[in-house]
Design an enzyme around this catalytic site. Structure first.
Site, PDB file in Angstrom:
ATOM      1  N   LYS A 148       0.810  -1.217   0.000  1.00 13.79           N
ATOM      2  CA  LYS A 148       0.000   0.000   0.000  1.00 13.79           C
ATOM      3  C   LYS A 148       0.843   1.266   0.000  1.00 13.79           C
ATOM      4  O   LYS A 148       0.524   2.254   0.655  1.00 13.79           O
ATOM      5  CB  LYS A 148      -0.987   0.000   1.176  1.00 13.79           C
ATOM      6  CG  LYS A 148      -1.823  -1.267   1.284  1.00 13.79           C
ATOM      7  CD  LYS A 148      -2.398  -1.730  -0.043  1.00 13.79           C
ATOM      8  CE  LYS A 148      -3.452  -0.816  -0.622  1.00 13.79           C
ATOM      9  NZ  LYS A 148      -3.973  -1.332  -1.934  1.00 13.79           N
ATOM     10  N   SER A 149       1.909   1.224  -0.754  1.00 17.96           N
ATOM     11  CA  SER A 149       2.816   2.369  -0.873  1.00 17.96           C
ATOM     12  C   SER A 149       2.837   2.939  -2.291  1.00 17.96           C
ATOM     13  O   SER A 149       3.804   3.564  -2.700  1.00 17.96           O
ATOM     14  CB  SER A 149       4.234   1.965  -0.450  1.00 17.96           C
ATOM     15  OG  SER A 149       4.267   1.549   0.891  1.00 17.96           O
ATOM     16  N   THR A 209       2.346   0.845  -4.931  1.00 14.61           N
ATOM     17  CA  THR A 209       2.970  -0.214  -5.724  1.00 14.61           C
ATOM     18  C   THR A 209       2.349  -0.336  -7.110  1.00 14.61           C
ATOM     19  O   THR A 209       3.056  -0.297  -8.127  1.00 14.61           O
ATOM     20  CB  THR A 209       2.849  -1.560  -4.991  1.00 14.61           C
ATOM     21  OG1 THR A 209       3.128  -1.384  -3.603  1.00 14.61           O
ATOM     22  CG2 THR A 209       3.804  -2.585  -5.586  1.00 14.61           C
ATOM     23  N   TRP A 265       0.380   1.649  -8.785  1.00 16.86           N
ATOM     24  CA  TRP A 265       0.551   2.908  -9.529  1.00 16.86           C
ATOM     25  C   TRP A 265       1.930   2.954 -10.181  1.00 16.86           C
ATOM     26  O   TRP A 265       2.084   3.223 -11.369  1.00 16.86           O
ATOM     27  CB  TRP A 265       0.357   4.055  -8.549  1.00 16.86           C
ATOM     28  CG  TRP A 265       0.125   5.408  -9.137  1.00 16.86           C
ATOM     29  CD1 TRP A 265      -0.419   5.709 -10.354  1.00 16.86           C
ATOM     30  CD2 TRP A 265       0.405   6.655  -8.510  1.00 16.86           C
ATOM     31  NE1 TRP A 265      -0.494   7.068 -10.521  1.00 16.86           N
ATOM     32  CE2 TRP A 265       0.010   7.666  -9.405  1.00 16.86           C
ATOM     33  CE3 TRP A 265       0.955   7.019  -7.274  1.00 16.86           C
ATOM     34  CZ2 TRP A 265       0.149   9.037  -9.111  1.00 16.86           C
ATOM     35  CZ3 TRP A 265       1.078   8.371  -6.969  1.00 16.86           C
ATOM     36  CH2 TRP A 265       0.683   9.352  -7.881  1.00 16.86           C
ATOM     37  N   SER A 313       8.037  -7.158  -5.582  1.00 14.21           N
ATOM     38  CA  SER A 313       8.292  -7.805  -4.296  1.00 14.21           C
ATOM     39  C   SER A 313       7.949  -6.866  -3.152  1.00 14.21           C
ATOM     40  O   SER A 313       8.354  -5.704  -3.139  1.00 14.21           O
ATOM     41  CB  SER A 313       9.756  -8.227  -4.170  1.00 14.21           C
ATOM     42  OG  SER A 313       9.978  -8.839  -2.911  1.00 14.21           O
ATOM     43  N   HIS A 314       7.165  -7.399  -2.200  1.00 10.61           N
ATOM     44  CA  HIS A 314       6.934  -6.695  -0.932  1.00 10.61           C
ATOM     45  C   HIS A 314       7.904  -7.164   0.138  1.00 10.61           C
ATOM     46  O   HIS A 314       7.873  -6.661   1.263  1.00 10.61           O
ATOM     47  CB  HIS A 314       5.508  -6.928  -0.442  1.00 10.61           C
ATOM     48  CG  HIS A 314       4.459  -6.174  -1.211  1.00 10.61           C
ATOM     49  ND1 HIS A 314       4.607  -4.845  -1.563  1.00 10.61           N
ATOM     50  CD2 HIS A 314       3.240  -6.556  -1.680  1.00 10.61           C
ATOM     51  CE1 HIS A 314       3.518  -4.449  -2.211  1.00 10.61           C
ATOM     52  NE2 HIS A 314       2.688  -5.462  -2.302  1.00 10.61           N
ATOM     53  N   ARG A 374       6.345   5.261   1.304  1.00 11.74           N
ATOM     54  CA  ARG A 374       5.192   6.128   1.564  1.00 11.74           C
ATOM     55  C   ARG A 374       5.092   6.401   3.055  1.00 11.74           C
ATOM     56  O   ARG A 374       5.517   5.578   3.875  1.00 11.74           O
ATOM     57  CB  ARG A 374       3.911   5.442   1.082  1.00 11.74           C
ATOM     58  CG  ARG A 374       2.664   6.306   1.139  1.00 11.74           C
ATOM     59  CD  ARG A 374       1.430   5.515   0.719  1.00 11.74           C
ATOM     60  NE  ARG A 374       0.265   6.371   0.569  1.00 11.74           N
ATOM     61  CZ  ARG A 374      -0.964   5.934   0.327  1.00 11.74           C
ATOM     62  NH1 ARG A 374      -1.190   4.629   0.198  1.00 11.74           N
ATOM     63  NH2 ARG A 374      -1.981   6.786   0.202  1.00 11.74           N
ATOM     64  N   SER A 406      -4.504   2.718   4.512  1.00 11.93           N
ATOM     65  CA  SER A 406      -4.719   2.003   3.257  1.00 11.93           C
ATOM     66  C   SER A 406      -4.608   0.493   3.450  1.00 11.93           C
ATOM     67  O   SER A 406      -5.385  -0.281   2.870  1.00 11.93           O
ATOM     68  CB  SER A 406      -3.704   2.479   2.204  1.00 11.93           C
ATOM     69  OG  SER A 406      -3.972   1.900   0.950  1.00 11.93           O
ATOM     70  N   TYR A 420       6.203   8.080  -2.594  1.00 10.59           N
ATOM     71  CA  TYR A 420       4.818   8.207  -3.076  1.00 10.59           C
ATOM     72  C   TYR A 420       4.387   9.677  -3.073  1.00 10.59           C
ATOM     73  O   TYR A 420       3.740  10.150  -4.011  1.00 10.59           O
ATOM     74  CB  TYR A 420       3.919   7.384  -2.153  1.00 10.59           C
ATOM     75  CG  TYR A 420       2.449   7.443  -2.469  1.00 10.59           C
ATOM     76  CD1 TYR A 420       1.862   6.495  -3.305  1.00 10.59           C
ATOM     77  CD2 TYR A 420       1.631   8.413  -1.911  1.00 10.59           C
ATOM     78  CE1 TYR A 420       0.508   6.525  -3.584  1.00 10.59           C
ATOM     79  CE2 TYR A 420       0.274   8.456  -2.180  1.00 10.59           C
ATOM     80  CZ  TYR A 420      -0.283   7.510  -3.018  1.00 10.59           C
ATOM     81  OH  TYR A 420      -1.629   7.550  -3.286  1.00 10.59           O
TER      82      TYR A 420
END
Length: 343
Positions: A74-75, A77, A79, A151-152, A173, A181, A236
């Site tokens: 949720k950073s 990614t 986008w 990759s997270h 972010r 988020s 972000y």
């Protein structure tokens, strides 16, 4: 290409214990196996994750032309994935008319995240719609084509040669917006299945007891390597403040040069109002597969900096600020949590 020596995974898997593990199982219905800490600072994956699986990820085959994106969840990614893919593929908007994942991007750790026992009850009756594509998303084979890999996982859990071989775009972010988020994401995704409220989620977030967290340690690890020539570290908030400048920055990093008109067109394509309507990035196929709840919003949500203010109480803000200050001690990493103007 010469055969690389297979490396042993350097960390011990430590499943959470006792009442804490039982709480994780209750609070996250999509993870009945609970959570396991999987590196030296406790990065969490599903409780059933194995040494063999993490060793496979640690030895993920690399090619010089591969492009990676690394982020905490949720950073921005998705986008940034769309931006990177288009920049690297000569702005092929027609080629982008196919789902971002798994068609255009691979996701090596997918099998380490999805607890299949936890989502069976959400799967649709139609067997043709029940496909859980964790293995196809991982896609670790050499295909001959340029690969785009998401990759997270933190750098310490990926192939240790990653930065020496591949281009890596890292997106960070501010943690307040990440928390809000990720709360919505954990309610939306059956693979997480969070059942509580934001205040409870924030506590788990600060404790690092959520899949693919803690995120601060993740960002600090990458921040300390931001000067590596194969890393492009972006925020972000800078994308929200001046998307065109970040498009140019990433394009240069990828060895591409585009005209003002081309940059403007890409910025318009990526504008949040258009992005939310783009079916190829909004993961609607996950709803058909039962991986995502149909009645809890969409994968692409608001895309705003400062939305945390609409959800945190003053008490939550004070608690979070104290925690964040402590987490950032000894590092010069700083976050922007509000913007005067944003697209």
């Amino acid at each position: 290409m010469s055969q690389e020596k297979r490396l042993a995974y350097p960390f011990k898997i430590r499943p959470l214990q006792g009442e804490l593990q039982e709480q994780m199982k209750r609070d996250f219905e999509g993870t009945p196996s609970g959570l396991a800490a999987c590196n030296h600072w406790g990065f969490k994956l599903m409780g059933k994750v194995t040494d063999d699986l993490l060793e496979d990820i640690y030895n993920y085959p690399l090619e010089e032309r591969d492009v990676w994106i690394m982020t905490p969840p949720k950073s921005g990614t998705t986008w940034a994935q769309e931006m990177i893919w288009l920049l690297a593929n000569d702005l092929d908007y027609e080629g982008a008319k196919t789902p971002l994942m798994p068609n255009r991007w691979l996701y090596p750790e997918a099998p380490a995240i999805v607890d299949k026992d936890g989502i069976r009850k959400f799967l649709p009756a139609d067997p043709e719609k029940r496909t859980i594509t964790t293995n196809s998303m991982a896609g670790n084979a050499h295909t001959g084509a340029r690969r785009f890999v998401k990759s997270h996982l933190p750098l310490s859990m990926n192939n240790p040669r990653l930065l020496d071989v591949c281009k890596v775009v890292y997106v960070a972010r501010n943690p307040k917006d990440v928390c809000v988020s990720y709360y919505n994401h954990n309610r939306l995704m059956a693979t997480h299945g969070f059942t509580g409220n934001l205040e409870l989620f924030m506590q788990h977030f600060m404790d690092g007891n959520i899949k693919l967290n803690p995120c601060i340690d993740h960002m600090i690890e990458a921040w300390n390597l931001r000067h590596h020539p194969n890393m492009c570290f972006i925020f972000y908030e800078d994308m929200k403040r001046d998307l065109k400048s970040q498009i140019r920055k990433v394009a240069k990093f990828l060895g591409k040069d585009y005209s003002e008109e081309q940059v403007n067109k890409l910025a318009e394509h990526l504008h949040i109002d258009n992005f939310k309507k783009n079916p190829y990035v909004n993961m609607e196929h996950f709803k058909l597969q039962g991986v995502m709840h149909k009645d809890r919003g969409n994968f692409i949500r608001k895309g705003k900096t400062g939305d945390w203010k609409n959800h945190f109480t003053p008490e939550m803000t004070e608690k979070f600020d104290k925690w964040l200050e402590q987490k950032l001690k000894g590092t010069d990493l700083k976050f922007v949590t509000e913007l005067d103007q944003q697209d």
